[in-house]
Structures are given as structure tokens and as C-alpha cells.
Motif scaffolding. Structure first.
Motif, PDB file in Angstrom:
ATOM      1  N   LEU A 129       0.798  -0.846  -0.435  1.00  0.00           N
ATOM      2  CA  LEU A 129      -0.352   0.043   0.062  1.00  0.00           C
ATOM      3  C   LEU A 129       0.604   1.379   0.017  1.00  0.00           C
ATOM      4  N   LEU A 130       2.389   1.359   0.172  1.00  0.00           N
ATOM      5  CA  LEU A 130       3.353   2.269   0.469  1.00  0.00           C
ATOM      6  C   LEU A 130       3.016   2.775  -1.258  1.00  0.00           C
ATOM      7  N   PRO A 131       3.178   2.366  -1.934  1.00  0.00           N
ATOM      8  CA  PRO A 131       2.618   3.460  -3.386  1.00  0.00           C
ATOM      9  C   PRO A 131       1.662   4.282  -3.262  1.00  0.00           C
ATOM     10  N   GLY A 132       0.904   3.803  -2.901  1.00  0.00           N
ATOM     11  CA  GLY A 132      -0.876   4.718  -3.033  1.00  0.00           C
ATOM     12  C   GLY A 132      -0.531   5.504  -1.665  1.00  0.00           C
ATOM     13  N   VAL A 133      -0.181   4.908  -0.594  1.00  0.00           N
ATOM     14  CA  VAL A 133      -0.112   6.519   0.805  1.00  0.00           C
ATOM     15  C   VAL A 133       1.093   6.913   0.159  1.00  0.00           C
ATOM     16  N   TRP A 134       1.578   7.515  -0.110  1.00  0.00           N
ATOM     17  CA  TRP A 134       2.878   7.606  -0.324  1.00  0.00           C
ATOM     18  C   TRP A 134       2.088   9.050  -1.827  1.00  0.00           C
ATOM     19  N   GLY A 135       1.969   8.586  -2.780  1.00  0.00           N
ATOM     20  CA  GLY A 135       1.135   9.317  -3.339  1.00  0.00           C
ATOM     21  C   GLY A 135       0.605  10.289  -2.879  1.00  0.00           C
ATOM     22  N   ARG A 136      -1.034   9.168  -2.229  1.00  0.00           N
ATOM     23  CA  ARG A 136      -1.409  10.260  -1.942  1.00  0.00           C
ATOM     24  C   ARG A 136      -1.193  11.623  -0.188  1.00  0.00           C
ATOM     25  N   ALA A 137      -0.058  11.510  -0.076  1.00  0.00           N
ATOM     26  CA  ALA A 137       0.776  12.461   0.969  1.00  0.00           C
ATOM     27  C   ALA A 137       1.270  13.227   0.312  1.00  0.00           C
ATOM     28  N   GLY A 138       1.483  13.004  -1.236  1.00  0.00           N
ATOM     29  CA  GLY A 138       2.380  13.939  -2.413  1.00  0.00           C
ATOM     30  C   GLY A 138       3.600  13.865  -2.575  1.00  0.00           C
ATOM     31  N   VAL A 139       3.948  12.716  -2.344  1.00  0.00           N
ATOM     32  CA  VAL A 139       5.334  12.503  -2.510  1.00  0.00           C
ATOM     33  C   VAL A 139       5.035  11.001  -3.424  1.00  0.00           C
ATOM     34  N   THR A 140       5.866  10.971  -4.481  1.00  0.00           N
ATOM     35  CA  THR A 140       6.035  10.157  -5.655  1.00  0.00           C
ATOM     36  C   THR A 140       7.220   9.852  -6.548  1.00  0.00           C
ATOM     37  N   GLY A 141       7.211   9.085  -7.620  1.00  0.00           N
ATOM     38  CA  GLY A 141       8.397   9.225  -7.470  1.00  0.00           C
ATOM     39  C   GLY A 141      10.004   7.771  -7.141  1.00  0.00           C
ATOM     40  N   ALA A 142      10.826   8.887  -7.492  1.00  0.00           N
ATOM     41  CA  ALA A 142      11.730   7.805  -6.655  1.00  0.00           C
ATOM     42  C   ALA A 142      11.606   8.245  -5.199  1.00  0.00           C
ATOM     43  N   MET A 143      11.054   9.303  -4.532  1.00  0.00           N
ATOM     44  CA  MET A 143      11.303   9.357  -3.329  1.00  0.00           C
ATOM     45  C   MET A 143      10.693   9.536  -2.526  1.00  0.00           C
ATOM     46  N   ALA A 144       9.687   8.254  -3.206  1.00  0.00           N
ATOM     47  CA  ALA A 144       8.285   7.370  -2.413  1.00  0.00           C
ATOM     48  C   ALA A 144       9.082   6.270  -2.527  1.00  0.00           C
ATOM     49  N   ALA A 145       9.591   5.560  -2.938  1.00  0.00           N
ATOM     50  CA  ALA A 145      10.313   4.228  -3.117  1.00  0.00           C
ATOM     51  C   ALA A 145      11.985   4.535  -1.936  1.00  0.00           C
ATOM     52  N   VAL A 146      12.532   5.445  -2.337  1.00  0.00           N
ATOM     53  CA  VAL A 146      13.737   6.071  -0.823  1.00  0.00           C
ATOM     54  C   VAL A 146      13.560   6.371   0.217  1.00  0.00           C
ATOM     55  N   LEU A 147      11.920   7.748   0.816  1.00  0.00           N
ATOM     56  CA  LEU A 147      11.656   7.384   1.693  1.00  0.00           C
ATOM     57  C   LEU A 147      11.615   5.846   2.374  1.00  0.00           C
ATOM     58  N   SER A 148      10.412   4.813   2.153  1.00  0.00           N
ATOM     59  CA  SER A 148      10.134   4.279   2.332  1.00  0.00           C
ATOM     60  C   SER A 148      11.427   2.596   3.023  1.00  0.00           C
ATOM     61  N   SER A 149      12.525   2.933   2.432  1.00  0.00           N
ATOM     62  CA  SER A 149      13.512   2.309   3.638  1.00  0.00           C
ATOM     63  C   SER A 149      13.838   3.434   4.593  1.00  0.00           C
ATOM     64  N   THR A 150      13.300   3.751   5.140  1.00  0.00           N
ATOM     65  CA  THR A 150      13.996   4.640   6.572  1.00  0.00           C
ATOM     66  C   THR A 150      13.183   3.796   7.124  1.00  0.00           C
ATOM     67  N   TRP A 151      12.305   2.510   7.067  1.00  0.00           N
ATOM     68  CA  TRP A 151      11.778   1.369   8.394  1.00  0.00           C
ATOM     69  C   TRP A 151      13.116   0.497   8.549  1.00  0.00           C
ATOM     70  N   MET A 152      13.464   0.008   7.175  1.00  0.00           N
ATOM     71  CA  MET A 152      14.897  -1.141   7.364  1.00  0.00           C
ATOM     72  C   MET A 152      15.943  -0.177   8.113  1.00  0.00           C
ATOM     73  N   ILE A 153      15.898   1.254   7.533  1.00  0.00           N
ATOM     74  CA  ILE A 153      17.500   1.914   8.220  1.00  0.00           C
ATOM     75  C   ILE A 153      17.070   1.803   9.586  1.00  0.00           C
ATOM     76  N   ALA A 154      15.988   2.271  10.160  1.00  0.00           N
ATOM     77  CA  ALA A 154      16.249   1.615  11.911  1.00  0.00           C
ATOM     78  C   ALA A 154      15.481   1.054  12.631  1.00  0.00           C
ATOM     79  N   ARG A 155      15.605  -0.310  11.796  1.00  0.00           N
ATOM     80  CA  ARG A 155      15.704  -2.204  12.329  1.00  0.00           C
ATOM     81  C   ARG A 155      17.526  -1.395  12.220  1.00  0.00           C
ATOM     82  N   PHE A 156      18.310  -1.357  11.172  1.00  0.00           N
ATOM     83  CA  PHE A 156      19.500  -1.513  11.561  1.00  0.00           C
ATOM     84  C   PHE A 156      20.305  -0.992  12.925  1.00  0.00           C
ATOM     85  N   PHE A 157      19.466  -0.056  13.100  1.00  0.00           N
ATOM     86  CA  PHE A 157      20.640   0.245  14.294  1.00  0.00           C
ATOM     87  C   PHE A 157      19.784  -0.112  15.246  1.00  0.00           C
ATOM     88  N   VAL A 158      18.617  -1.004  15.735  1.00  0.00           N
ATOM     89  CA  VAL A 158      17.732  -1.867  16.395  1.00  0.00           C
ATOM     90  C   VAL A 158      18.952  -3.108  16.869  1.00  0.00           C
TER      91      VAL A 158
END
Length: 374
Positions: A215-244
């Protein structure tokens, strides 16, 4: 870097392109919306669970290294099909084939990581493994984001990673080192019950994740974030998990304590709701970061207790991966059922996850009430 860790890094990035990036690729290249992406998520994990459970038998039949080579060849074949931008039917066949081979692949690798180790050695090995694969997954979404709908480029990178992985497999011994049961340190008294609780809660984390990811492509689209930035920002949870993972690999005080499971599960559940229901880009981002923290704590505990109680055998890794696959499968299925009856995914999936987490923590709540006399 050992061959097993190199293999972990390479295939984590390649697998992330399919497991997490496929929804952005399908959205950009095939025009998939929320429902189609949810169905694609279901299809991806139908073969994953049985493949993970068969890993032990495959290792005995072909040798662990031979079974890894077979899985890698299947993933290469599926990647070639996907790189040609096949008709939509080809996508529905090749992507699940890739992920089924991944279900076979990961328990075998985990057997090499944990084989022959126990106690502090097992803790260090699992910590290094978790740091390696979690750091390697986020770049998969960066590749997907910047390649857009260019499947040849995206899956060309995937194929290159698997070709290097084929060379790394050749450097592995035929089978993992066996554990000397006579010298193995005894596991903690509460480890079997902690394993049970973590294996209830772990698939619920992946249930939440695989309802969220399509659902993230649609979630980001409705929040006004599209294209490459939507996919890149979706990786933030993975980065947070790495630090845990980094914290938990350096600090052993969490072992044997149910509190980390409870706190991790609570953060994971509430962050899922924030990411899906927050509305603004900032809320989605905060939800993803929180989700990574909670899911990382639950995942680390489940893998550690599973390998400690199961003595690092391939079957232990297979059960761990099968549990993950069940969660991945259940999330989009519940979201689709909810949509069919007019219930938003945030409520349909969130309600089931809440009940499941409560069931997973119930033994500890009962034990605490007995101790306190409540």
C-alpha cells in the motif's frame, strides 16, 4: 568477510528488489493499484512457506551447498524473465518463483551462520548476520526508486548480484559445521517459552509489514510524494531496524527477558497505524521509523531464541523463515478480505495483529499476576 556473510549481503539486496521493491515496480511499469499489489503480495509468499520447510530435506538430498546453488539458479532464471518486462502473466509467475527459491535459500544460509555455535558465539554470529542483511536491504529500494519503470536496469542489477553470489557459494564448505552437543551451553530456563511467544509475535510483525508494503505507493501518493522519493523514503524503516540490530548485537541484557518482546510489539503495532492512517508525509515517515524499531526487536529475539533452542540446525532456520512467510502471506490476505467487506486495511489487519500479540504475551502476563498476587 566470510563467504556466508558475503552471500547474505548480496542476496539481501537482490531479494529486497523483489520482496519490497516489486510493488513500486508493478505500480510504475504495469499500473498496479492497491488491490493488485495486495494480490501480488499474496502470490509472492504462497511458495515461500513450503520452500522454507523443505530446506532441511533439500540439504540432506543435495548437500547444503548444492541446495544453495539450486536456489540461486532458480532466482537467476526468474530474474532473467522479469528483466525482459514480460506480459503481466509473466510477472505473476516469475516473481513468486523467485520468492519461493528465496524461501529455500535463507534457512540454508542461516545454517552456515549458526552452525557449530552456541552461547556467546551464537549471539555474535546472529548479530553479525542481522547487521549484514539489514544494511543490505535498504539499497534495494534505492535501486528501484531511481530505475523507475526500467525493469532491465533493475533486474540487471539483481542478476549481477546473483552471479557474484554463485561464486561465493563455491567458497562454502559442503555443509555447515555441526554442533558438539556435549559441549553446548544450556539454554536459559525461559528460552522455550520465549521462543513460543516470539514465534507468535514475529509473523504478526510481517503480517503488518506485508499489508503496509503493497500500500505504500498509494500512501505516499496521497501524501503528495511520488516517483523515486517515495521508494527511497520507504527504506527508512529498514535503516531504523538496522540500528536496533546494532544495539541488540552489542548488548546481551535483553536475552531471557520478555519485556523487549512486549515493547517491540507495542511500538510495531502503533507505528503501523501511524504509517497507514497518519495522512501526511511526516506521519508516514515517523510511522515507518517506529515500525522498524519495533519489528527489529521482535525479529532479533525470534531468530536468537529459535537458533539457541534449535541448536542452529537448518530445520530451525526453516521454521523461522516459514513463520515469517506465514506473516507475509496473512497481511495482504487480511487487507483484501477487509476491502471486500468494506473495512479499511488499517482496521482489518490491526485488529487481528492486536489479538495475536495479546495471545503471544498472555503467558507472561499470567505469570506476572501470580508473582504479584493480582
Amino acid at each position: 568477510m566470510s563467504p556466508a556473510l558475503l552471500l547474505t549481503a548480496l542476496v539481501s539486496t537482490a531479494g529486497g528488489i523483489v520482496t519490497h521493491g516489486m510493488f513500486f515496480l508493478a505500480h510504475a511499469a504495469y499500473g498496479f493499484g492497491d488491490r493488485q499489489n495486495l494480490w501480488l503480495a499474496v502470490a509472492l509468499f504462497v511458495p515461500y512457506v513450503p520452500a522454507a520447510l523443505l530446506a532441511g530435506k533439500a540439504a540432506r538430498r543435495f548437500g547444503t551447498r548444492g541446495a544453495l546453488q539450486l536456489a540461486n539458479l532458480l532466482m537467476i532464471f526468474a530474474g532473467i524473465v522479469l528483466a525482459t518486462r514480460p506480459p503481466e502473466l509473466g510477472l505473476w509467475i516469475a516473481a513468486p518463483l523467485y520468492n519461493g527459491a528465496a524461501g529455500l535459500f535463507w534457512p540454508l544460509v542461516e545454517g552456515y551462520i549458526a552452525g557449530g555455535r552456541h552461547g556467546p558465539g551464537l549471539h555474535r554470529a546472529i548479530g553479525t548476520f542481522n547487521l549484514t542483511w539489514s544494511a543490505a536491504v535498504a539499497p534495494a529500494l534505492w535501486i528501484v526508486g531511481f530505475a523507475g519503470d526500467d525493469l532491465l536496469t533493475t533486474f540487471g542489477v539483481l542478476l549481477a548480484l546473483h552471479l557474484v553470489a554463485a561464486a561465493a557459494i563455491l567458497r562454502l564448505p559442503p555443509d555447515p559445521a555441526p554442533l558438539d552437543h556435549a559441549s553446548a551451553a544450556p539454554v536459559g530456563r525461559d528460552y522455550p517459552l520465549l521462543l513460543w511467544s516470539s514465534r507468535v509475535i514475529l509473523p504478526l510483525g510481517y503480517l503488518l509489514l506485508d499489508a503496509l508494503a503493497p500500500l505504500l505507493p498509494g500512501v505516499w501518493g496521497r501524501a503528495g510524494v511520488t516517483g523515486a522519493m517515495a521508494a527511497v523514503l520507504s527504506s527508512t524503516w529498514m535503516i531504523a531496524r538496522f540500528f536496533v540490530f546494532l544495539v541488540l548485537s552489542r548488548w546481551a541484557g535483553w536475552r531471557g527477558r520478555p519485556a523487549m518482546l512486549a515493547v517491540g510489539a507495542f511500538i510495531m503495532l502503533t507505528s503501523f497505524g501511524l504509517a497507514l492512517g497518519g495522512g501526511s508525509a511526516g506521519a508516514v515517515l515517523a510511522g515507518l521509523v517506529g515500525f522498524g524499531v519495533g519489528q527489529g526487536a521482535v525479529y532479533y529475539a525470534a531468530l536468537y531464541y529459535g537458533m539457541a533452542v534449535g541448536h542452529g540446525e537448518v530445520e530451525s532456520g526453516g521454521r523461522h523463515e516459514a513463520v515469517i512467510g506465514l506473516g507475509y502471506l496473512g497481511g495482504p490476505a487480511l487487507a483484501l478480505i477487509g476491502l471486500a467487506i468494506g473495512v479499511a486495511p488499517i482496521h482489518a489487519v490491526g485488529a487481528v495483529a492486536t489479538l495475536g500479540i495479546a495471545a503471544g504475551l498472555a503467558p507472561w502476563a499470567r505469570a506476572r499476576s501470580v508473582v504479584t498476587g493480582a
